[in-house]
Design an enzyme around this catalytic site. Structure first.
Site, PDB file in Angstrom:
ATOM      1  N   CYS A 295       1.053  -1.116   0.062  1.00 34.17           N
ATOM      2  CA  CYS A 295      -0.055  -0.124  -0.012  1.00 34.17           C
ATOM      3  C   CYS A 295       0.900   1.194   0.061  1.00 34.17           C
ATOM      4  CB  CYS A 295      -0.757   0.060   1.420  1.00 34.17           C
ATOM      5  SG  CYS A 295      -1.725   1.485   1.247  1.00 34.17           S
TER       6      CYS A 295
ATOM      7  N   HIS B 224      -2.535  -5.039 -10.294  1.00 35.36           N
ATOM      8  CA  HIS B 224      -3.370  -3.989 -10.595  1.00 35.36           C
ATOM      9  C   HIS B 224      -3.862  -4.279 -11.913  1.00 35.36           C
ATOM     10  CE1 HIS B 224      -2.740  -1.116  -7.365  1.00 35.36           C
ATOM     11  NE2 HIS B 224      -1.622  -1.875  -7.160  1.00 35.36           N
TER      12      HIS B 224
ATOM     13  N   GLU C 256     -10.386  -0.667  -4.973  1.00 37.45           N
ATOM     14  CA  GLU C 256      -9.342  -1.241  -4.445  1.00 37.45           C
ATOM     15  C   GLU C 256     -10.124  -2.765  -3.952  1.00 37.45           C
ATOM     16  OE1 GLU C 256      -6.426   0.200  -1.704  1.00 37.45           O
ATOM     17  OE2 GLU C 256      -7.004   2.115  -2.158  1.00 37.45           O
TER      18      GLU C 256
ATOM     19  N   CYS D  54      -4.947   5.868  -4.071  1.00 40.19           N
ATOM     20  CA  CYS D  54      -4.233   4.611  -4.180  1.00 40.19           C
ATOM     21  C   CYS D  54      -2.846   4.799  -4.308  1.00 40.19           C
ATOM     22  CB  CYS D  54      -4.952   3.609  -4.714  1.00 40.19           C
ATOM     23  SG  CYS D  54      -4.212   1.826  -4.806  1.00 40.19           S
TER      24      CYS D  54
ATOM     25  N   GLY E  98      -1.774   2.036  -7.014  1.00 37.78           N
ATOM     26  CA  GLY E  98      -2.706   2.166  -8.354  1.00 37.78           C
ATOM     27  C   GLY E  98      -2.111   3.449  -9.106  1.00 37.78           C
TER      28      GLY E  98
END
Length: 294
Positions: A81, A174, A223, A232, A235
């Site tokens: 993260c 992703h 997410e 994110c 992301g």
């Protein structure tokens, strides 16, 4: 009997976290950190409320300063993260757990390096983007000859029967989808269908990208285990990496998310690591009661 557990609420661009220091306080992880308890703490009406829980532990390897674990609000543990990593860096520095400006951290997605900048932001060495399907993991359609991939959708979410996407791992999986208008696109309908698509055996974070310029994009992310969030970090990294690899974007690239802006820098060489720079903020400190029979 009950114990009191200290925690800190933090946020990075509106992506919010419950941060637990398991270095300087007693925290029996196996006993206290159950999926049921995480879900209860994550509830914004009956609990603390957060997107993810961040756990700071002593390192299990000599070359790391800390171990960093991430749990979604649904109780599932994930590999990485980016917004959480920045909050992690500010926490350990400002709470006196380290005096280093460069912090080496062990995660489930691999090692990362965090750099504290003079202006209060955090630059994160996120490692190298990975595009090989086996590394993501991703099972491309049998008719696919390479990226981008066309994925058929069941139930026609948002009126769509398919999407075109690029698949990237930033230590977590992703799917990057280019759209004309990120505000008008049916993220709420398409996001959960792609997230749980059989092509992604560990589920996937889904990024919806609207390109503004060759160094500027807008991004919304659905997410895994959290739904759409205000930001994110991984992301943003995946979206820019996919764009640079496809010659749509150049580095450094500004990424505008609903919660704010990140800057992503990557050479485009798959052997090189990617850097993410952005803010991390303290919100409040608190305590939660942990019942022995809870």
């Amino acid at each position: 009997m009950a114990d009191r557990l200290a925690f800190t609420k933090m946020q990075g661009l509106g992506n919010d976290f419950m941060v637990i220091d398991a270095v300087s306080q007693k925290f029996p992880v196996a006993k206290w950190l159950t999926p049921e308890r995480i879900r209860r703490w994550a509830d914004r009406h009956f609990g603390i409320g957060f997107d993810q829980l961040l756990l700071i532990e002593p390192p299990a390897r000599r070359q790391s300063d800390f171990r960093y674990r991430i749990f979604n609000g649904d109780g599932s543990e994930v590999e990485q993260c980016g917004n959480g990593a920045r909050c992690f860096a500010r926490f350990v520095a400002e709470r006196g757990l380290t005096d280093r400006r460069e912090i080496r951290v062990q995660t489930a997605g691999g090692p990362i390096v965090l750099h504290l900048t003079d202006d209060g932001q955090v630059c994160v060495d996120m490692g190298r983007p990975r595009f090989t399907p086996e590394e993501i993991p991703f099972k491309p359609p049998v008719t696919a000859t390479g990226s981008p991939y066309t994925l058929m959708l069941s139930g026609r979410p948002g009126g769509l029967d398919k999407v075109t996407l690029e698949a990237v791992s930033m230590g977590n999986p992703h799917a990057v989808i280019q759209v004309d208008d990120v505000d008008a696109f049916p993220v709420e309908a398409v996001g959960p269908v792609v997230e749980s698509h059989p092509a992604f055996p560990r589920r996937v974070n889904v990024g919806f990208v609207e390109q503004q310029a060759d160094d500027h994009i807008r991004l919304r992310v659905y997410e895994r285990g959290a739904g759409e969030t205000l930001a994110c970090g991984t992301g943003a990294c995946a979206a820019v990496a996919a764009g640079i690899r496809a010659d749509r974007l150049q580095t450094p690239c500004r990424v505008d998310l609903p919660g704010g802006t990140l800057v992503i820098d990557w050479s485009g060489r798959e052997s090189d690591t990617l850097f993410m720079t952005g803010p991390a903020e303290f919100v409040f400190d608190g305590e939660v009661v942990v019942e022995s029979t809870d």
